[in-house]
Design a protein around this motif. Structure first.
Motif, PDB file in Angstrom:
ATOM      1  N   GLU A  23       0.858  -1.186   0.000  1.00  0.00           N
ATOM      2  CA  GLU A  23       0.000   0.000   0.000  1.00  0.00           C
ATOM      3  C   GLU A  23       0.891   1.231   0.000  1.00  0.00           C
ATOM      4  N   ASP A  24       0.640   2.156  -0.935  1.00  0.00           N
ATOM      5  CA  ASP A  24       1.487   3.340  -1.015  1.00  0.00           C
ATOM      6  C   ASP A  24       0.973   4.447  -0.102  1.00  0.00           C
ATOM      7  N   ARG A  25       1.656   5.572  -0.101  1.00  0.00           N
ATOM      8  CA  ARG A  25       1.312   6.680   0.795  1.00  0.00           C
ATOM      9  C   ARG A  25      -0.056   7.281   0.487  1.00  0.00           C
ATOM     10  N   ASP A  26      -0.567   7.031  -0.715  1.00  0.00           N
ATOM     11  CA  ASP A  26      -1.886   7.542  -1.094  1.00  0.00           C
ATOM     12  C   ASP A  26      -3.002   6.559  -0.784  1.00  0.00           C
ATOM     13  N   GLY A  27      -2.666   5.418  -0.161  1.00  0.00           N
ATOM     14  CA  GLY A  27      -3.671   4.421   0.190  1.00  0.00           C
ATOM     15  C   GLY A  27      -4.008   3.461  -0.926  1.00  0.00           C
ATOM     16  N   GLU A  28      -3.305   3.527  -2.047  1.00  0.00           N
ATOM     17  CA  GLU A  28      -3.550   2.621  -3.165  1.00  0.00           C
ATOM     18  C   GLU A  28      -2.797   1.309  -2.937  1.00  0.00           C
ATOM     19  N   GLN A 195      10.429   4.870   0.440  1.00  0.00           N
ATOM     20  CA  GLN A 195       9.603   5.777   1.227  1.00  0.00           C
ATOM     21  C   GLN A 195       8.160   5.831   0.752  1.00  0.00           C
ATOM     22  N   GLN A 196       7.898   5.309  -0.436  1.00  0.00           N
ATOM     23  CA  GLN A 196       6.541   5.335  -0.971  1.00  0.00           C
ATOM     24  C   GLN A 196       5.662   4.218  -0.412  1.00  0.00           C
ATOM     25  N   VAL A 197       6.253   3.267   0.285  1.00  0.00           N
ATOM     26  CA  VAL A 197       5.502   2.117   0.785  1.00  0.00           C
ATOM     27  C   VAL A 197       5.036   2.386   2.212  1.00  0.00           C
ATOM     28  N   GLN A 198       3.714   2.301   2.423  1.00  0.00           N
ATOM     29  CA  GLN A 198       3.128   2.522   3.743  1.00  0.00           C
ATOM     30  C   GLN A 198       2.946   1.208   4.494  1.00  0.00           C
TER      31      GLN A 198
END
Length: 392
Positions: A23-28, A195-198
């Motif tokens: 899941e990326d920082r935008d919740g996708e 850093q893009q991975v939540q």
């Protein structure tokens, strides 16, 4: 690897059992790859160390008050409990304490109506890790500490808990291996912009390729996967066996795997299949039911239901049996006190008032031991909501 109508599959002669999703920082959410199996995902839990805590300025109630009235030197077990911390306006933290033992008490300061209570327990950090506590809520002089046993039974309150909100050693991670993994291009590029991975999750799939349960993986801030090694897999061309350094945040026990294997064949249609598992396996059964039970169109009001109490030997089994009685095999109707209350409020297939015939209730009371209070609280709550409970 492809998806069709929510089912994941690949054109190979081996089943696709797991799906790695980021899941990326935008919740996708983005699929990073599918694999045939996972090694060292299921591990026996490491027992938490016993710690000494002191409930400061305590106004005891219920079983805690009774424990303090025992003769000097007596050791009293309270079982599992929760410490709910409020900041003066609302609850902000919940700490689980396992197998709590009262080992002593003394007057608190100059107030003879308050007492300091010394206990020993295994402490679960609400953040799920040790950390430095930097993300914890700010507390002031108006903060309060509520003490609760199973079933939200009040044990009183206190002004603080010495030894609770402290840093704890980070538990050692268990390396995990993805077997026969078909990576997507996103997985191949994972190290380029960590850093893009939540979040990073591993989803277990059923035999039709439908996601049925997941576990969050430990996320390395510099390397999302914590990749240790990658090599060609013996399972097929272009497949990889990938070793990850950290594995799952809360590794499921081997008994959880047995429950997953049962649901891999599809949602169960026979009653009491959960009864063969221990508490962890039964808890996993309820999670599987939660993820895989469709929401009903309407609640049935005024129905008559029958609960088979022969296998209710722990609170986890109690919730499996209640769900099965009210909605049928493989269905969900709560997995603990709070979620059960939420389900009983409506929207999960059965709504009060109704009649519940509880068969073999005596067997359940005999088996629950120290948890028999939990059984009584459930019955009282059902009756308070207008349910007629007939113990047989």
């Amino acid at each position: 690897m492809r998806v069709e109508g929510g089912h994941w599959s690949w054109r190979r002669g081996i089943p696709l059992r797991y799906l790695l999703v980021a899941e990326d920082r935008d919740g996708e959410e983005h699929p990073w790859g599918g694999c045939a199996d996972v090694e060292r995902l299921f591990v026996d839990p490491v027992p938490l160390p016993r710690e000494t805590l002191t409930f400061l300025g305590c106004s005891p109630d219920g079983p805690l008050r009774d424990a303090l009235q025992q003769p000097a030197g007596a050791v009293t077990r309270l079982g599992d409990m929760c410490v709910e911390i409020s900041n003066g306006e609302r609850p902000v933290e919940w700490w689980d304490l396992a197998d709590v033992v009262v080992s002593g008490h003394r007057p608190s300061g100059g107030d003879g109506s308050l007492v300091d209570v010394v206990v020993e327990a295994a402490v679960t950090d609400p953040d799920g890790d040790s950390g430095s506590g930097s993300d914890r809520a700010e507390l002031g002089a108006s903060s309060r500490y509520g003490l609760f046993a199973s079933g939200d039974l009040s044990l009183g309150s206190c002004t603080g808990v010495e030894g609770l909100r402290v840093d704890r050693p980070e538990p050692a991670g268990t390396p995990m291996e993805l077997i026969g993994c078909e990576p997507t291009e996103l997985l191949r590029e994972a190290g380029r912009d960590p850093q893009q991975v939540q979040w990073l999750k591993l989803w277990a799939l059923d035999r039709h390729g439908r996601p049925m349960e997941n576990r969050t993986l430990v996320l390395d801030p510099l390397d999302p996967l914590g990749l240790m090694s990658s090599r060609p897999s013996a399972l097929g061309k272009d497949l990889l066996d990938i070793t990850l350094a950290h594995g799952a945040e809360a590794p499921p026990s081997p008994s959880v795997r047995l429950a997953w294997d049962a649901w891999y064949k599809g949602a169960p249609s026979e009653p009491n299949l959960w009864a063969r598992y221990d508490a962890e396996g039964r808890r996993a059964w309820s999670r599987l039911a939660y993820h895989n039970t469709a929401a009903p169109d309407l609640d049935e009001v005024g129905g008559t239901y029958h609960l088979d109490g022969r296998f209710v030997t722990d609170p986890e089994g109690l919730h499996c049996a209640l769900a099965e009685a009210l909605r049928g095999p493989g269905a969900y109707f709560g997995s603990d006190w709070q979620s059960f209350k939420d389900c009983l409020a409506g929207g999960f297939g059965a709504a009060a008032p109704f009649t519940l015939h509880w068969h073999d209730a005596e067997a359940a009371r005999d088996s629950l031991g120290d948890d028999v209070t939990y059984l009584g609280e459930i019955v009282r709550y059902l009756e308070a909501r207008g349910v007629t409970v007939i113990l047989r």
